[in-house]
Design a protein around this motif. Structure first.
Motif, PDB file in Angstrom:
ATOM      1  N   PHE A 251      -5.141 -33.643  20.161  1.00  0.00           N
ATOM      2  CA  PHE A 251      -5.580 -32.348  20.711  1.00  0.00           C
ATOM      3  C   PHE A 251      -4.391 -31.652  21.371  1.00  0.00           C
ATOM      4  O   PHE A 251      -3.681 -32.255  22.170  1.00  0.00           O
ATOM      5  CB  PHE A 251      -6.680 -32.529  21.773  1.00  0.00           C
ATOM      6  CG  PHE A 251      -6.955 -31.254  22.540  1.00  0.00           C
ATOM      7  CD1 PHE A 251      -7.599 -30.185  21.929  1.00  0.00           C
ATOM      8  CD2 PHE A 251      -6.547 -31.104  23.862  1.00  0.00           C
ATOM      9  CE1 PHE A 251      -7.831 -29.001  22.624  1.00  0.00           C
ATOM     10  CE2 PHE A 251      -6.784 -29.930  24.568  1.00  0.00           C
ATOM     11  CZ  PHE A 251      -7.423 -28.876  23.940  1.00  0.00           C
TER      12      PHE A 251
ATOM     13  N   CYS B 206      -4.025 -27.588  22.914  1.00  0.00           N
ATOM     14  CA  CYS B 206      -4.617 -26.255  23.032  1.00  0.00           C
ATOM     15  C   CYS B 206      -3.691 -25.220  22.399  1.00  0.00           C
ATOM     16  O   CYS B 206      -2.493 -25.193  22.675  1.00  0.00           O
ATOM     17  CB  CYS B 206      -4.834 -25.931  24.513  1.00  0.00           C
ATOM     18  SG  CYS B 206      -5.533 -24.285  24.770  1.00  0.00           S
ATOM     19  N   THR B 207      -4.258 -24.392  21.547  1.00  0.00           N
ATOM     20  CA  THR B 207      -3.471 -23.333  20.895  1.00  0.00           C
ATOM     21  C   THR B 207      -3.537 -22.030  21.686  1.00  0.00           C
ATOM     22  O   THR B 207      -2.962 -21.034  21.269  1.00  0.00           O
ATOM     23  CB  THR B 207      -4.007 -23.055  19.472  1.00  0.00           C
ATOM     24  OG1 THR B 207      -5.331 -22.508  19.591  1.00  0.00           O
ATOM     25  CG2 THR B 207      -4.044 -24.322  18.624  1.00  0.00           C
ATOM     26  N   ARG B 208      -4.277 -22.061  22.797  1.00  0.00           N
ATOM     27  CA  ARG B 208      -4.475 -20.863  23.644  1.00  0.00           C
ATOM     28  C   ARG B 208      -5.149 -19.722  22.862  1.00  0.00           C
ATOM     29  O   ARG B 208      -4.851 -18.556  23.073  1.00  0.00           O
ATOM     30  CB  ARG B 208      -3.145 -20.377  24.222  1.00  0.00           C
ATOM     31  CG  ARG B 208      -2.372 -21.473  24.925  1.00  0.00           C
ATOM     32  CD  ARG B 208      -2.190 -21.190  26.398  1.00  0.00           C
ATOM     33  NE  ARG B 208      -1.351 -22.185  27.044  1.00  0.00           N
ATOM     34  CZ  ARG B 208      -1.808 -23.256  27.675  1.00  0.00           C
ATOM     35  NH1 ARG B 208      -3.100 -23.479  27.764  1.00  0.00           N
ATOM     36  NH2 ARG B 208      -0.990 -24.103  28.245  1.00  0.00           N
TER      37      ARG B 208
ATOM     38  N   SER C 136      -8.207 -18.974  23.208  1.00  0.00           N
ATOM     39  CA  SER C 136      -9.186 -18.431  24.160  1.00  0.00           C
ATOM     40  C   SER C 136     -10.629 -18.483  23.682  1.00  0.00           C
ATOM     41  O   SER C 136     -11.511 -17.911  24.321  1.00  0.00           O
ATOM     42  CB  SER C 136      -8.851 -16.981  24.561  1.00  0.00           C
ATOM     43  OG  SER C 136      -7.601 -16.926  25.199  1.00  0.00           O
TER      44      SER C 136
ATOM     45  N   PHE D  30     -11.497 -30.514  29.165  1.00  0.00           N
ATOM     46  CA  PHE D  30     -11.892 -30.247  27.784  1.00  0.00           C
ATOM     47  C   PHE D  30     -10.771 -30.663  26.843  1.00  0.00           C
ATOM     48  O   PHE D  30      -9.611 -30.396  27.122  1.00  0.00           O
ATOM     49  CB  PHE D  30     -12.200 -28.755  27.596  1.00  0.00           C
ATOM     50  CG  PHE D  30     -12.667 -28.435  26.197  1.00  0.00           C
ATOM     51  CD1 PHE D  30     -13.969 -28.642  25.833  1.00  0.00           C
ATOM     52  CD2 PHE D  30     -11.769 -27.958  25.249  1.00  0.00           C
ATOM     53  CE1 PHE D  30     -14.401 -28.377  24.529  1.00  0.00           C
ATOM     54  CE2 PHE D  30     -12.188 -27.682  23.950  1.00  0.00           C
ATOM     55  CZ  PHE D  30     -13.492 -27.888  23.602  1.00  0.00           C
TER      56      PHE D  30
ATOM     57  N   PRO E 276      -9.719 -24.904  17.495  1.00  0.00           N
ATOM     58  CA  PRO E 276      -8.651 -25.257  16.548  1.00  0.00           C
ATOM     59  C   PRO E 276      -7.667 -26.286  17.093  1.00  0.00           C
ATOM     60  O   PRO E 276      -6.854 -26.829  16.337  1.00  0.00           O
ATOM     61  CB  PRO E 276      -7.952 -23.919  16.288  1.00  0.00           C
ATOM     62  CG  PRO E 276      -8.248 -23.086  17.491  1.00  0.00           C
ATOM     63  CD  PRO E 276      -9.615 -23.511  17.966  1.00  0.00           C
ATOM     64  N   GLY E 277      -7.733 -26.565  18.408  1.00  0.00           N
ATOM     65  CA  GLY E 277      -6.821 -27.545  18.989  1.00  0.00           C
ATOM     66  C   GLY E 277      -7.250 -28.983  18.743  1.00  0.00           C
ATOM     67  O   GLY E 277      -6.443 -29.914  18.852  1.00  0.00           O
TER      68      GLY E 277
HETATM   69  S1  SF4 Z   1     -10.941 -23.230  21.907  1.00  0.00           S
HETATM   70 FE1  SF4 Z   1      -9.565 -25.006  21.971  1.00  0.00          FE
HETATM   71  S2  SF4 Z   1      -7.575 -24.241  21.258  1.00  0.00           S
HETATM   72 FE2  SF4 Z   1      -8.820 -22.451  21.819  1.00  0.00          FE
HETATM   73  S3  SF4 Z   1      -8.264 -22.043  24.005  1.00  0.00           S
HETATM   74 FE3  SF4 Z   1     -10.090 -23.373  24.005  1.00  0.00          FE
HETATM   75  S4  SF4 Z   1      -9.250 -25.460  24.143  1.00  0.00           S
HETATM   76 FE4  SF4 Z   1      -7.559 -24.120  23.504  1.00  0.00          FE
END
Ligand code: SF4
Length: 161
Positions: free
Chosen positions: A14, A16-18, A20, A103, A124-125
């Motif tokens: 995992f 995070c791609t940010r 959002s 998360f 997507p992360g």
């Molecule tokens: S959905 Fe997943 S990838 Fe996108 S901001 Fe949230 S944790 Fe990050």
């Protein structure tokens, strides 16, 4: 008894791609524990009452073992469903609630490989980037537990929150 070999025993990927997606665009709940409330109210330099009135709402939380269906404190969202604290990114990142901090390593998400894959359809992360060890994953679960119970309306009324 603790599961000796959960599906994530070899770790999970995992990063995070940010994008959002988890804090914008769709309605959702960010439930708060007392520790979360303390951190957030402090970051906003507000007392509990003012913070709750300005940034929170009471919503029905799913029942869990020992916790029947009840109303719990959650952050508000804007009319476009963005989190109330989203503005070109999280404006309270360093005081963000444990739900956001941990998360996707939540009990319900890592309860099975199916639940993990399902969560990946909205994030997507998940299943990409950094490999998190079993120990790291279980540390997130422990952090969630350490944050304490969610603030429910009945106990908040008694305590004057
Ligand atoms: S959905 Fe997943 S990838 Fe996108 S901001 Fe949230 S944790 Fe990050």
């Amino acid at each position: 008894m603790m599961n000796q070999s959960p599906f994530y025993a070899s770790g999970l990927r995992f990063s995070c791609t940010r994008c959002s997606a988890c804090c914008r665009y769709e309605s959702g709940f960010v439930f708060l524990s007392e520790k979360d409330l303390s951190l957030l109210a402090g970051a906003c330099k507000m007392d509990y009452t003012g913070f709750v009135k300005t940034y929170c709402r009471w919503v029905r939380a799913p029942a869990t073992p020992g916790n029947p269906d009840r109303e719990c404190l959650s952050l508000k969202e804007k009319s476009n469903f963005d989190c109330i604290f989203w503005n070109q990114g999280c404006t309270v990142y360093h005081a963000r609630p444990v739900q956001c901090r941990t998360f996707p390593f939540w009990q319900q998400v890592i309860s099975s490989s199916g639940a993990w894959e399902m969560a990946g359809t909205g994030c997507p992360g998940i299943n990409s980037g950094e490999l998190h060890t079993r120990e790291e994953i279980e540390a997130c679960l422990a952090a969630g537990r350490a944050a304490g119970p969610l603030i429910d309306r009945q106990s908040a009324c008694i305590r004057g929150i």
